[in-house]
Scaffold this motif. Sequence first.
Motif, PDB file in Angstrom:
ATOM      1  N   ALA A 275       0.818  -1.216   0.000  1.00  0.00           N
ATOM      2  CA  ALA A 275       0.000   0.000   0.000  1.00  0.00           C
ATOM      3  C   ALA A 275       0.847   1.258   0.000  1.00  0.00           C
ATOM      4  O   ALA A 275       0.460   2.285  -0.560  1.00  0.00           O
ATOM      5  CB  ALA A 275      -0.934  -0.019   1.203  1.00  0.00           C
TER       6      ALA A 275
ATOM      7  N   GLU B 161       0.242   5.450  -5.088  1.00  0.00           N
ATOM      8  CA  GLU B 161      -0.488   6.673  -4.804  1.00  0.00           C
ATOM      9  C   GLU B 161      -1.672   6.746  -5.754  1.00  0.00           C
ATOM     10  O   GLU B 161      -1.693   6.111  -6.825  1.00  0.00           O
ATOM     11  CB  GLU B 161       0.394   7.910  -4.996  1.00  0.00           C
ATOM     12  N   ALA B 162      -2.655   7.533  -5.375  1.00  0.00           N
ATOM     13  CA  ALA B 162      -3.805   7.730  -6.248  1.00  0.00           C
ATOM     14  C   ALA B 162      -3.341   8.287  -7.588  1.00  0.00           C
ATOM     15  O   ALA B 162      -2.523   9.198  -7.649  1.00  0.00           O
ATOM     16  CB  ALA B 162      -4.808   8.663  -5.591  1.00  0.00           C
TER      17      ALA B 162
ATOM     18  N   VAL C 178      -5.337   3.508 -10.011  1.00  0.00           N
ATOM     19  CA  VAL C 178      -5.637   3.601  -8.582  1.00  0.00           C
ATOM     20  C   VAL C 178      -6.480   4.863  -8.376  1.00  0.00           C
ATOM     21  O   VAL C 178      -6.000   5.987  -8.484  1.00  0.00           O
ATOM     22  CB  VAL C 178      -4.352   3.668  -7.741  1.00  0.00           C
TER      23      VAL C 178
ATOM     24  N   ARG D 112      -8.437   5.324  -5.531  1.00  0.00           N
ATOM     25  CA  ARG D 112      -8.491   5.692  -4.110  1.00  0.00           C
ATOM     26  C   ARG D 112      -7.632   4.738  -3.319  1.00  0.00           C
ATOM     27  O   ARG D 112      -7.583   3.541  -3.619  1.00  0.00           O
ATOM     28  CB  ARG D 112      -9.947   5.652  -3.630  1.00  0.00           C
ATOM     29  N   LEU D 113      -6.951   5.233  -2.301  1.00  0.00           N
ATOM     30  CA  LEU D 113      -6.177   4.411  -1.375  1.00  0.00           C
ATOM     31  C   LEU D 113      -6.676   4.677   0.048  1.00  0.00           C
ATOM     32  O   LEU D 113      -6.766   5.833   0.472  1.00  0.00           O
ATOM     33  CB  LEU D 113      -4.682   4.741  -1.459  1.00  0.00           C
TER      34      LEU D 113
ATOM     35  N   ARG E 285      -6.451  -0.867   1.526  1.00  0.00           N
ATOM     36  CA  ARG E 285      -7.129  -1.326   0.325  1.00  0.00           C
ATOM     37  C   ARG E 285      -7.038  -0.234  -0.745  1.00  0.00           C
ATOM     38  O   ARG E 285      -6.912   0.964  -0.440  1.00  0.00           O
ATOM     39  CB  ARG E 285      -8.583  -1.691   0.604  1.00  0.00           C
ATOM     40  N   ALA E 286      -7.131  -0.691  -1.965  1.00  0.00           N
ATOM     41  CA  ALA E 286      -7.057   0.217  -3.118  1.00  0.00           C
ATOM     42  C   ALA E 286      -8.313   0.047  -3.955  1.00  0.00           C
ATOM     43  O   ALA E 286      -8.747  -1.076  -4.213  1.00  0.00           O
ATOM     44  CB  ALA E 286      -5.821  -0.065  -3.963  1.00  0.00           C
ATOM     45  N   THR E 287      -8.883   1.139  -4.367  1.00  0.00           N
ATOM     46  CA  THR E 287     -10.014   1.123  -5.296  1.00  0.00           C
ATOM     47  C   THR E 287      -9.459   1.362  -6.688  1.00  0.00           C
ATOM     48  O   THR E 287      -8.834   2.408  -6.957  1.00  0.00           O
ATOM     49  CB  THR E 287     -11.039   2.203  -4.934  1.00  0.00           C
ATOM     50  N   LEU E 288      -9.676   0.394  -7.573  1.00  0.00           N
ATOM     51  CA  LEU E 288      -9.122   0.439  -8.917  1.00  0.00           C
ATOM     52  C   LEU E 288     -10.238   0.656  -9.935  1.00  0.00           C
ATOM     53  O   LEU E 288     -11.339   0.117  -9.794  1.00  0.00           O
ATOM     54  CB  LEU E 288      -8.382  -0.861  -9.237  1.00  0.00           C
TER      55      LEU E 288
END
Length: 762
Positions: free
Chosen positions: A402, A406-407, A420, A422-423, A430-433
């Motif tokens: 993580a 970076e976003a 990416v 959101r982190l 967790r990462a929102t892809l």
Amino acid sequence: MFHLDPLWADPNLDFVGVDWYPPVTDWREGEDHLDAMAGYDGPHDPAYLRAGLTGGADFDWYYADGADRDAQVRAPITDGAHGEAWMFRPKDLLSWWSNPHHDRPGGVRSATPTAWVPRSKPIRLTEFGCPAVDKGSNSPNLFIDPKSSESFLPPYSSGERDDFGQRRYLEAVLAWLDEPGANPVSPLYGGPMIEAASAWCWDARPFPDFPARWDVWSDGVNWLLGHWLTGRAGIAPLPELIQALGARAGVALDPGEAGGAVGGYVVDRPMRLRDALSPLTEAFALDPVERGDQVRMMSRTGRAVAALDPDDLVLPEDGPAERETRTLDPAAEALRLRFLDAARDYQVGALIVRREAGEGARDVDAPIVLSAAEAAAVARRMLDADAAARRLRIVRLAPSAALRFEAGDRVALDGQTWRVQRLDLDERPRATLAPVVAVDGVEAVIDWTPAPPREPASPPVLHVLDLPSDGALADDARPLVAAAAEPWRPLDVHAGAGVETLTVRARLAAPATLGVTLTDLAPASPHRLDRSARLDVRMEGASLSSAPLAAVLAGGNALAIRAPSGDWEVIAFQTAALIAPDVWRLSGLLRGQRDGAASEGVIPTGAAVVLLDEAVVPISVAAFERGTTLMVRAAPAGGPAAGAGMTQISAVWTGRALRPLAPAHLRKRSIGGDLSVSWIRRARVGGDVWDGEVPLGEGVERYRVRVLDGAAVLREAEVETPGFTYTAAMRAADAPSSGARLEVVQGESLYGWGAPASTSLW
């Protein structure tokens, strides 16, 4: 090898001319070719272009044939025998210019150099350029002309239009020439190695008529992908545009991965920087993200810069390592984009782009100047971004993984590239892809609809009018200007003592109604309605019309007619009858309007006539310019005070509107042996009052009284009241003749003495 050296060494030649079109890049699609694996970002990457100017193809290596090019089997350029590999490098201008030249007849190096003296003459790039086509820098020498057997696309080009790539290539070459190490100064002639470079090509044919009018110029179709700078030199590269918007807001922005260009961008009101950038970031699929102490633009398209390995993912105790989210609101099926159409004289254009899936339609207004093909690429990109935003993937990361991202980063996962979005760096990172947006190129098509051809500007008819005051309380004494031309276009009026002092004094938005007299105008008394006189005039512009007497007395239907002396008389008319096309017969004339100064002589046929309406406007003048000769020019607005569409005249502004009017009702009466003279003061401004005394516009009431005998002044006196007594003693001392007369004028502090009124002494 050096068969032109006798020519270059000739003392009659001042420079060495080179057409400069070497391959600079070797880019192709995908991520598994050598230059992508070397870390370059693409054919728009300034570092990649700079490296290719003094390295890469035709410098470090070459391709033996097409098969080697496809396989990227690069043969190094060497010279093992003599260490002069530069001899075989077409791009190595510095070595060619800096070293003695030894020919190799039969492959054997000559011991004697040629006539070329190293660094003895400058080089000029007589041509350099790049076609505006995808991967044009792979082979800048190629051109696209469907009618030519020599028409070829650059290697691995998709054939899509790429104005931004051409711009970046030209910038790279010019920046290279500014590097002292790459373009050193000669110790022999004291100038740089490359002293000049001419970009190919700027077309003298006017844009956009060329290339739009294919019926006139058959090569117009070649402009789309060609080397032309015409119509492209003024484009706004997206990185520079983003930086300029940030600078206006006082913010330093890093354009980062922003690429592409627009023909123009409209910011029509004060707004937040976020709002000013939003149309651009949406159109070009960009995300503003924080990097260090700056905001950086990251692209939603492109290849992955990192990979998520299985070891980076964490399997939590209470659920799966990842999950996919989809919004209930489906992505749009169609997008309707409104934009400023570069091919249609910057009018608002609109197009609809559809995709197979989705529901409904989106409407987007983009204040961006684009061609229809560019707008279609923008609309497709927006549709893809709309669909990608509705298919998100949330993965749980190991803490160490993580911290690597970076976003805005693009990562590879399961054979796909993700962004990416959101982190979340809490106890369960967790990462929102989101899927990356597909790359959409610009098709090589354009539908030109240029503005209708404009006739060249013709020199206007121009008049400068120094008129009496119209009685308004504003008391504006500035001269007036009237002009007309066919075809009409707005004019700037320039004035000054000479050419070097000309400044814009007024802008004429509408043509004046001008004409000439067709009959003589005989003298007549002012202030009296002349029902018998007739005046024929030819007028071009607005139609004349009759008016009731009350409207005429209120200032309507006023004309200015120029007398032979050059002075303008203001007359009014009550009736206008059309007797022929543009010819009017005027009757019910009122002469000498405004100041009572009717022409004392005949105004002959051919005198200039100006209708006094809102098209006649004042021009700015300074007080010191009164009484001096001014050069006055009228020329098309926004341009210079010169050219075929310019008219020049000379005029003297006397400030006639400030001149005190002649006193009225000058009467004399004998009392004993004295002659008592009285008069009534007249007002220039605000004189149409019925209650009380008329206002004193001159500040101080004073008069000059003269006794004149022919041209001789027998006596002169100044008084402050409207009366004067010419005593018997004065008359005896002056001894006036039987033809002597008495003259009275009113004074004004700024103008001086006004118009005279006179009467005989006897």
